[in-house]
Enzyme design. Structure first.
Site, short mmCIF file in Angstrom:
data_model
loop_
_atom_site.label_atom_id
_atom_site.label_comp_id
_atom_site.label_asym_id
_atom_site.label_seq_id
_atom_site.Cartn_x
_atom_site.Cartn_y
_atom_site.Cartn_z
N LYS A 40 13.39 52.74 41.36
CA LYS A 40 11.98 53.06 41.12
C LYS A 40 11.10 51.86 41.48
CE LYS A 40 8.86 54.32 37.38
NZ LYS A 40 8.71 54.77 36.01
N GLU A 71 20.21 43.94 40.30
CA GLU A 71 21.54 44.50 40.62
C GLU A 71 21.47 45.32 41.91
OE1 GLU A 71 20.11 44.63 37.64
OE2 GLU A 71 21.57 44.53 36.01
N GLY A 128 12.46 56.19 34.58
CA GLY A 128 13.76 56.04 35.26
C GLY A 128 14.81 57.01 34.72
N GLU A 187 17.95 54.55 25.36
CA GLU A 187 16.87 53.76 25.95
C GLU A 187 15.52 54.34 25.50
OE1 GLU A 187 17.19 51.37 29.86
OE2 GLU A 187 16.04 53.13 30.44
O1 F6P Z 1 17.40 49.29 32.39
C1 F6P Z 1 16.04 49.27 32.59
C2 F6P Z 1 15.62 50.14 33.70
O2 F6P Z 1 14.28 49.88 33.95
C3 F6P Z 1 15.87 51.62 33.48
O3 F6P Z 1 14.91 52.22 32.70
C4 F6P Z 1 15.92 52.13 34.86
O4 F6P Z 1 16.45 53.41 34.93
C5 F6P Z 1 16.77 51.07 35.51
O5 F6P Z 1 16.35 49.86 34.91
C6 F6P Z 1 16.69 50.97 37.01
O6 F6P Z 1 15.38 50.67 37.43
P1 F6P Z 1 14.94 50.87 38.91
O7 F6P Z 1 15.07 52.31 39.27
O8 F6P Z 1 13.53 50.39 38.98
O9 F6P Z 1 15.84 50.04 39.79
#
Ligand code: F6P
Length: 548
Positions: free
Chosen positions: A209, A215, A271, A357
């Site tokens: 998102k 990661e 998310g 969460e």
């Molecule tokens: O763990 C925190 C979080 O923001 C989740 O809410 C989300 O699903 C995940 O990290 C991944 O975030 P992104 O889609 O922005 O990479």
């Protein structure tokens, strides 16, 4: 100044407390003896789901009191505000509109005065066109080979949903396509995912998102390096092998992905509520656009049920209230979700993020500490495996663990004919467990079997363990959508009553910041003095073991 009565000072809360005291000593055996119709009366039908809540520690009075609590805490008003697109995620000043992702083409859902439904369908159409091109072989990689492998790179909501649904709907997937999911920053995850894959036939779907999650960006960068090295190609190969699912066009561009190959969603999609948005692209490639739409229709059916069904028949409301009852008045700390389907092996892991969460919070919407239980620890694995592992504790341990049992009358289509008969055995276990949990086995029943007196306490089952049974005909895309929406709205109801913001997740931030600070200590030995004594010592040991 805030004038809202705090949850545990409300008369409806006190009434439930008094009721709980009167309830003490009432066993599920008594409740069934008092009302022979209970097993059919305490049931609901929502779409394809048959929901039995008769094995719960509730009476008509309990349910009425719980509904009063929901009324007093404004659950329906908050629900309507959510569906209207109001910014109910107050700490992030965002609307919460995952329900718009599955709204029909002609629906109108406005955010800041703009109808978002046309944009939702434009992205769905773009996803469908792309999926069809990949599935038909028309979309080829840099060397002209057709795509046979799809690797989704994402984490949290950008991984768990599509990964769970891909497993759940395997029977509906194109078996000639290999789908793999990479989430962990542990290099082993990507290593195993690309093992044996021909890079020329591999498409990476980078799902994030924010497009800043360390990661995902780290894994996506490594995947790009792997691809270009293996293909002995330059940057121009990226366009044919990488697509992005994101709200952040700038960052997608910076990464080098052609924004023509970006599938958009919006900040009003949380998310953990996003797998029916563009985040579902890898799933759509696997099951095809038609099945994906059937899944969305399943979601929408339950959205409409939640929005319009009266409180007495409203399944997410009921499930949410039952959880509140056990957390607040029985001190239940956890909630087990036990699907009797091998294909739902990732279902509970998905729900862990959705629920924990969302509702793992300890301040209310005003920022005041809460003085009541909020979200439970959600856990569980598919039956019958758990029966030979941890069910002992549910049956005879000291903890009250409300559990959801999810099962299907028919196995998925295409199962080897020789295996179809096993389904009745699976489901016999499914029904046996909720029966044993509810009714147990008394000491008298054990004695009547001639069991020596000293073993009687060991072989006695107290029973009285509450369970919900959710039964459907078959695990189809539509049924999966119905199930997920049911849980999404259950989580919503609980957050509304607990007066917490279920749509932020500030609790994940601190660890991210600290990891950034610690990394140079591990790699360069720099800055250790800023760490606490324990972490600094651990970093030293790590460096020594790492040979630094
Ligand atoms: O763990 C925190 C979080 O923001 C989740 O809410 C989300 O699903 C995940 O990290 C991944 O975030 P992104 O889609 O922005 O990479």
């Amino acid at each position: 100044m805030n004038t809202t009565a705090r949850l545990n000072r409300r008369p409806e809360w006190a009434a439930l407390g008094t009721h709980r005291e009167q309830f003490a000593g009432t066993h599920l055996r008594d409740l069934f003896a008092d009302d022979p119709q209970r097993g059919t009366r305490y049931t609901l039908r929502v779409g394809d789901l048959y929901l039995d809540y008769s094995k719960h520690l509730v009476t008509d009075e309990t349910l009425a009191l719980l509904r009063e609590l929901a009324r007093a805490t404004g659950v329906a008003e908050l629900r309507d505000a959510m569906f209207r697109g109001e910014k109910i995620n107050t700490t992030e000043d965002r609307a919460v509109l995952h329900t718009a992702l599955r709204a029909p083409r002609d629906a109108v859902v406005e955010v800041d005065g703009e109808n978002v439904v046309p944009a939702v369908h434009a992205v769905l159409d773009k996803m469908a066109a792309f999926s069809d091109r990949v599935r038909s072989g028309e979309w080829t990689g840099h060397t002209g080979k057709r795509i046979r492998n799809v690797v989704n790179i994402g984490i949290g909501g950008s991984d768990l949903g599509p990964a769970m649904a891909y497993e759940a709907l395997r029977a509906y997937t194109d078996r000639d396509l290999t789908l793999r999911f990479v989430s962990n920053v542990d290099g082993a995850d990507l290593h195993e995912a690309v093992r044996g894959l021909d890079p020329a036939e591999t498409l990476f779907v980078v799902a994030s998102k924010t497009f800043t999650t360390i990661e995902t960006i780290t894994n996506a960068t490594s995947a790009r390096d792997w691809l270009l090295t293996e293909l002995k190609a330059g940057q121009e190969a990226v366009a044919k092998h990488f697509v992005a699912l994101s709200t952040n066009e700038e960052k997608v561009k910076d990464f080098g992905i052609d924004t023509a190959n970006m599938f958009e969603f919006w900040d009003w999609v949380g998310g953990r509520y996003s797998y029916d948005s563009a985040i579902g692209l890898s799933l759509m490639i696997a099951i095809g656009p038609q099945r994906f739409r059937e899944m969305l229709d399943g979601f929408h059916l339950v959205d409409e049920h939640f929005r319009t069904a009266p409180p007495e028949e409203n399944a997410p409301l009921l499930l949410g209230l039952l959880g509140i009852w056990y957390g607040a008045f029985f001190d239940a700390q956890s909630h087990a979700v036990l699907p009797y389907s091998h294909y739902l092996s990732k279902f509970t892991a998905y729900l862990q993020q959705l629920d924990m969460e969302s509702n793992g919070k300890s301040v209310d919407r005003e920022g005041r500490p809460v003085d009541w239980q909020t979200g439970p620890v959600v856990w569980g694995t598919p039956g019958t495996n758990g029966q030979h592992a941890y069910y002992q504790l549910i049956h005879q341990g000291t903890k009250l663990i409300p559990a959801d049992f999810i099962g299907f009358a028919r196995p998925v289509p295409g199962l080897l004919p020789g295996l179809v008969a096993q389904h009745d055995l699976l489901m016999a276990n499914f029904f046996a467990q909720t029966q044993a949990l509810a009714f147990g086995k008394t000491a008298e029943e054990v004695r009547a079997e001639g069991v020596p007196e000293e073993l009687v306490p060991h072989k006695t089952f107290r029973g009285d363990h509450p369970t919900t049974t959710i039964l459907a005909g078959e695990l189809t895309p539509a049924v999966l959508g119905q199930l997920i929406a049911l849980y999404e709205h259950k989580v919503f109801v609980q957050g509304a009553v607990w007066d917490i913001d279920s749509f932020d997740q500030w609790g994940v931030e601190l660890g991210k910041v600290l990891a950034k600070r610690i990394e140079p200590v591990l790699t360069e030995g720099a800055g250790g003095e800023q760490l606490d004594g324990s972490t600094a010592a651990l970093a030293d040991v790590y460096r020594t073991l790492r040979g630094r």
